[in-house]
Design an enzyme around this catalytic site. Sequence first.
Site, PDB file in Angstrom:
ATOM      1  N   HIS A  16      17.803  53.505  40.882  1.00 54.93           N
ATOM      2  CA  HIS A  16      17.922  52.632  42.032  1.00 54.93           C
ATOM      3  C   HIS A  16      17.818  51.100  41.516  1.00 54.93           C
ATOM      4  O   HIS A  16      18.430  50.391  42.121  1.00 54.93           O
ATOM      5  CB  HIS A  16      16.803  52.986  43.199  1.00 54.93           C
ATOM      6  CG  HIS A  16      17.184  54.338  43.712  1.00 54.93           C
ATOM      7  ND1 HIS A  16      16.220  55.313  43.763  1.00 54.93           N
ATOM      8  CD2 HIS A  16      18.441  55.093  44.252  1.00 54.93           C
ATOM      9  CE1 HIS A  16      16.839  56.342  44.362  1.00 54.93           C
ATOM     10  NE2 HIS A  16      18.305  56.187  44.423  1.00 54.93           N
ATOM     11  N   LYS A  40      14.656  64.889  58.938  1.00 52.27           N
ATOM     12  CA  LYS A  40      14.419  65.327  57.489  1.00 52.27           C
ATOM     13  C   LYS A  40      12.872  65.021  57.398  1.00 52.27           C
ATOM     14  O   LYS A  40      12.417  64.082  58.188  1.00 52.27           O
ATOM     15  CB  LYS A  40      15.048  64.459  56.402  1.00 52.27           C
ATOM     16  CG  LYS A  40      16.577  65.012  56.367  1.00 52.27           C
ATOM     17  CD  LYS A  40      17.146  64.225  55.269  1.00 52.27           C
ATOM     18  CE  LYS A  40      18.575  65.101  54.956  1.00 52.27           C
ATOM     19  NZ  LYS A  40      19.363  64.540  53.725  1.00 52.27           N
ATOM     20  N   ARG A  89      26.692  59.011  40.031  1.00 53.57           N
ATOM     21  CA  ARG A  89      26.328  59.398  38.958  1.00 53.57           C
ATOM     22  C   ARG A  89      27.514  60.462  38.011  1.00 53.57           C
ATOM     23  O   ARG A  89      27.681  60.350  36.772  1.00 53.57           O
ATOM     24  CB  ARG A  89      25.068  60.553  38.841  1.00 53.57           C
ATOM     25  CG  ARG A  89      23.911  59.655  39.437  1.00 53.57           C
ATOM     26  CD  ARG A  89      22.784  60.506  39.546  1.00 53.57           C
ATOM     27  NE  ARG A  89      23.120  61.454  40.532  1.00 53.57           N
ATOM     28  CZ  ARG A  89      22.151  61.821  41.557  1.00 53.57           C
ATOM     29  NH1 ARG A  89      20.951  61.270  41.593  1.00 53.57           N
ATOM     30  NH2 ARG A  89      22.715  62.560  42.679  1.00 53.57           N
ATOM     31  N   SER A 127      16.396  61.495  42.752  1.00 56.40           N
ATOM     32  CA  SER A 127      14.821  61.512  43.438  1.00 56.40           C
ATOM     33  C   SER A 127      14.762  62.884  43.577  1.00 56.40           C
ATOM     34  O   SER A 127      13.294  63.080  43.534  1.00 56.40           O
ATOM     35  CB  SER A 127      14.988  60.929  45.027  1.00 56.40           C
ATOM     36  OG  SER A 127      15.321  59.412  44.835  1.00 56.40           O
TER      37      SER A 127
END
Length: 167
Positions: A16, A40, A89, A127
Amino acid sequence: MIALYPGSFDPVTLGHVDMVRRVAGLAEQVIVAVLDNPHKTPLFSAGERMGLLRGALGDIPGVEVAAFSGLLAAYARQRQVTAIIRGVRDGEDWAGEARYAWHNRLLDGGVETLLLPASPAFSHISSRIVREAAAHIYRLGLADGPLRQLVPPEVCAALMEKYITKG
């Protein structure tokens, strides 16, 4: 250009930080926006994530850390954003982000989404992987050396506190 880099950042990783540094070289302003999703249960609260981001990004000029909830397109419009930045990614990330980019364009035709590939040195970091690794490392009382290759130092300390106090 005003760039918006949204995410959960639970926790912020070196990937990040790298992405923000790269975007800051292209944009006059970068808004790093922490998603506060009431559906969440993150490891870190939105306030904690914002604090960790400020610590990790404090030396980068033109960067603001903020929080938002609701539709990303609405937040981008409110902040007069030129481009939403999303890091990818791999091909799976690209496919998912391309769908979100199309939806955001449908909701607000005035904002573009730019998909930037992760730097090779950080393309393996997520993460979720960090949280899983930290849980094992800290619960077993191991040294956090491996985590220091994935997250800024202040995040290691915050993870240790979370996992040691959680038991």
